[in-house]
Design a protein around this motif. Sequence first.
Motif, PDB file in Angstrom:
ATOM      1  N   LYS A   1     -37.879  21.664  -1.301  1.00 44.14           N
ATOM      2  CA  LYS A   1     -36.464  21.736  -1.418  1.00 44.14           C
ATOM      3  C   LYS A   1     -35.528  22.327  -0.171  1.00 44.14           C
ATOM      4  O   LYS A   1     -34.575  21.745  -0.002  1.00 44.14           O
ATOM      5  CB  LYS A   1     -36.067  22.479  -2.609  1.00 44.14           C
ATOM      6  N   ALA A   2     -36.335  23.323   0.246  1.00 40.85           N
ATOM      7  CA  ALA A   2     -35.483  23.825   1.608  1.00 40.85           C
ATOM      8  C   ALA A   2     -35.277  22.946   2.667  1.00 40.85           C
ATOM      9  O   ALA A   2     -34.463  22.710   3.293  1.00 40.85           O
ATOM     10  CB  ALA A   2     -36.574  24.955   2.212  1.00 40.85           C
TER      11      ALA A   2
ATOM     12  N   ALA B   1     -32.468  38.055  -3.637  1.00 38.94           N
ATOM     13  CA  ALA B   1     -31.416  36.787  -3.682  1.00 38.94           C
ATOM     14  C   ALA B   1     -32.096  35.627  -2.911  1.00 38.94           C
ATOM     15  O   ALA B   1     -32.836  35.849  -1.946  1.00 38.94           O
ATOM     16  CB  ALA B   1     -29.992  36.935  -3.242  1.00 38.94           C
ATOM     17  N   TYR B   2     -31.706  34.388  -3.370  1.00 39.90           N
ATOM     18  CA  TYR B   2     -32.221  33.287  -2.536  1.00 39.90           C
ATOM     19  C   TYR B   2     -31.207  32.185  -2.860  1.00 39.90           C
ATOM     20  O   TYR B   2     -30.673  32.037  -3.919  1.00 39.90           O
ATOM     21  CB  TYR B   2     -33.775  33.118  -3.023  1.00 39.90           C
ATOM     22  N   THR B   3     -31.341  31.258  -1.870  1.00 38.54           N
ATOM     23  CA  THR B   3     -30.493  29.825  -2.025  1.00 38.54           C
ATOM     24  C   THR B   3     -31.068  29.179  -3.077  1.00 38.54           C
ATOM     25  O   THR B   3     -32.368  28.613  -2.980  1.00 38.54           O
ATOM     26  CB  THR B   3     -30.407  29.153  -0.860  1.00 38.54           C
ATOM     27  N   SER B   4     -30.618  28.875  -4.225  1.00 40.81           N
ATOM     28  CA  SER B   4     -31.077  27.953  -5.035  1.00 40.81           C
ATOM     29  C   SER B   4     -30.260  26.570  -5.381  1.00 40.81           C
ATOM     30  O   SER B   4     -31.110  25.444  -6.187  1.00 40.81           O
ATOM     31  CB  SER B   4     -31.041  28.369  -6.616  1.00 40.81           C
ATOM     32  N   GLN B   5     -29.117  26.410  -4.435  1.00 38.40           N
ATOM     33  CA  GLN B   5     -28.687  25.046  -4.545  1.00 38.40           C
ATOM     34  C   GLN B   5     -27.895  24.878  -3.414  1.00 38.40           C
ATOM     35  O   GLN B   5     -27.212  25.506  -2.936  1.00 38.40           O
ATOM     36  CB  GLN B   5     -27.897  24.978  -5.849  1.00 38.40           C
ATOM     37  N   VAL B   6     -27.822  23.788  -2.777  1.00 39.04           N
ATOM     38  CA  VAL B   6     -26.952  23.227  -1.685  1.00 39.04           C
ATOM     39  C   VAL B   6     -26.582  21.883  -2.137  1.00 39.04           C
ATOM     40  O   VAL B   6     -27.315  21.051  -2.174  1.00 39.04           O
ATOM     41  CB  VAL B   6     -27.663  23.343  -0.170  1.00 39.04           C
ATOM     42  N   GLY B   7     -25.175  21.649  -2.265  1.00 42.89           N
ATOM     43  CA  GLY B   7     -24.649  20.658  -2.648  1.00 42.89           C
ATOM     44  C   GLY B   7     -25.401  19.991  -4.048  1.00 42.89           C
ATOM     45  O   GLY B   7     -25.424  20.837  -5.057  1.00 42.89           O
TER      46      GLY B   7
ATOM     47  N   ILE C   1     -26.328  30.833  -4.891  1.00 37.87           N
ATOM     48  CA  ILE C   1     -27.346  31.766  -4.715  1.00 37.87           C
ATOM     49  C   ILE C   1     -27.638  32.376  -6.136  1.00 37.87           C
ATOM     50  O   ILE C   1     -26.835  32.836  -6.885  1.00 37.87           O
ATOM     51  CB  ILE C   1     -26.476  32.906  -3.641  1.00 37.87           C
ATOM     52  N   THR C   2     -29.010  32.767  -6.354  1.00 34.10           N
ATOM     53  CA  THR C   2     -29.560  33.392  -7.408  1.00 34.10           C
ATOM     54  C   THR C   2     -30.135  34.596  -6.978  1.00 34.10           C
ATOM     55  O   THR C   2     -30.515  34.893  -5.856  1.00 34.10           O
ATOM     56  CB  THR C   2     -30.872  32.458  -8.092  1.00 34.10           C
ATOM     57  N   CYS C   3     -29.891  35.631  -7.809  1.00 36.45           N
ATOM     58  CA  CYS C   3     -30.285  36.898  -7.552  1.00 36.45           C
ATOM     59  C   CYS C   3     -31.009  37.468  -8.797  1.00 36.45           C
ATOM     60  O   CYS C   3     -30.659  37.369  -9.737  1.00 36.45           O
ATOM     61  CB  CYS C   3     -29.057  37.655  -7.285  1.00 36.45           C
TER      62      CYS C   3
ATOM     63  N   GLU D   1     -34.875  23.711 -10.082  1.00 30.16           N
ATOM     64  CA  GLU D   1     -34.794  23.576 -11.396  1.00 30.16           C
ATOM     65  C   GLU D   1     -35.396  24.503 -12.310  1.00 30.16           C
ATOM     66  O   GLU D   1     -35.225  24.473 -13.429  1.00 30.16           O
ATOM     67  CB  GLU D   1     -35.327  22.131 -11.637  1.00 30.16           C
ATOM     68  N   LYS D   2     -36.512  25.238 -11.766  1.00 31.18           N
ATOM     69  CA  LYS D   2     -37.168  26.188 -12.520  1.00 31.18           C
ATOM     70  C   LYS D   2     -36.641  27.558 -12.459  1.00 31.18           C
ATOM     71  O   LYS D   2     -35.650  28.062 -11.619  1.00 31.18           O
ATOM     72  CB  LYS D   2     -38.845  26.311 -11.822  1.00 31.18           C
ATOM     73  N   LEU D   3     -37.029  28.330 -13.517  1.00 30.72           N
ATOM     74  CA  LEU D   3     -36.513  29.634 -13.452  1.00 30.72           C
ATOM     75  C   LEU D   3     -37.104  30.586 -12.160  1.00 30.72           C
ATOM     76  O   LEU D   3     -38.456  30.405 -11.678  1.00 30.72           O
ATOM     77  CB  LEU D   3     -37.009  30.482 -14.713  1.00 30.72           C
ATOM     78  N   TYR D   4     -36.571  31.637 -11.869  1.00 33.74           N
ATOM     79  CA  TYR D   4     -36.948  32.145 -10.738  1.00 33.74           C
ATOM     80  C   TYR D   4     -38.435  32.818 -10.945  1.00 33.74           C
ATOM     81  O   TYR D   4     -39.000  33.031  -9.868  1.00 33.74           O
ATOM     82  CB  TYR D   4     -35.999  33.735 -10.467  1.00 33.74           C
TER      83      TYR D   4
END
Length: 354
Positions: free
Chosen positions: A186-187, A152-158, A208-210, A163-166
């Motif tokens: 982005k990080a 899993a990873y952070t894919s968005q904050v606010g 979060i995307t997993c 924008e890309k697929l995992y």
Amino acid sequence: MNTFGNIFRLTSFGESHGAGIGGIIDGCPAGIEVDMDFIQNELNRRRPGQSKITTPRNEADKVEFLSGIFEGKTTGTPIGFIIWNANQHSSDYDNMKALYRPSHADYTYQQKYGIRDHRGGGRSSARETIARCVAGALAKLALNQLNVSITAYTSQVGGIKLEKLYSEYDLNTIEDTPVRCPDAAKAEEMITLINEVKSKGDTIGGVITCVIKGTPVGLGEPVFGKLHAALGNAMLSINAVKGFEYGDGFDVNHRGSEVNDEFYDKDGTIDTRTNHSGGIQGGISNGQDIYFRVAFKPVATILMQQHTVDQEGNEADIKARGRHDACVLPRAVPIVEAMAAMTILDYYLLNKAR
């Protein structure tokens, strides 16, 4: 309902400011090699105080196993464990004892039980999730034998999002940044935003995307035990989670002809050319990558004055004190992985039982 799972089951106990958090894991297969360093590292990924963008509460979060492990392997009997609390500042909550914190579980717990532990939210605190990380770590060790991996990873904050697929990111770089995002640029933007929000005493949410790779074909039931429903149930049980979607999810601006996953023969095995379904069709895993997204609301505890009422309904103002996360996403990444691991292992064992 303090127990999760069907065959692989976790029953957790404890409160944020009690003596400790612990659990009983039942149904864990025998003979799993228990890598204590791996388990502790999973807890370290969730623990407070790990970076400047997380709460400074300083807990070692050292797990102590009490049963179910012998000579470094699981025995198939119940696995008992405890993580002692050692750094509570319960006095930080004295001013909230009779007040209902906005968007917290204070009011609902009081109405349901007639009593509540106001210190850090008691049982409703996200500190309870440390028990899930212990069980999830053991589930991961079992799944390793099946070549199933969960990341899993952070894919968005606010408003800052990937924008890309995992598949277009190097997921091996997630731990390179404190926000656990595989895109370095982005990080940095996310970290800047979190620090800005934190400086104002406010909080912010995100996504979060997993990704689950190597899931066998056939996990899940066709009607009420759908695999994606089980994953959704697991994710929505996590504190602050407000939404779940898998595959293309709410991206519905497409025609069926654009998103149907066509089958083809790949070196003697059935495969799909695309994976809009997110690895699950008809509620059953199809062998493709399972990927989903989990939406987290901004943490409810903010260091700003808010309006509320007390237990008698009298108007009051409230301002939280203490040590809190401005953004829960970085520490929630291992929790999402843990719940996914428990769900996949549980459904694998259910399938074997059939």
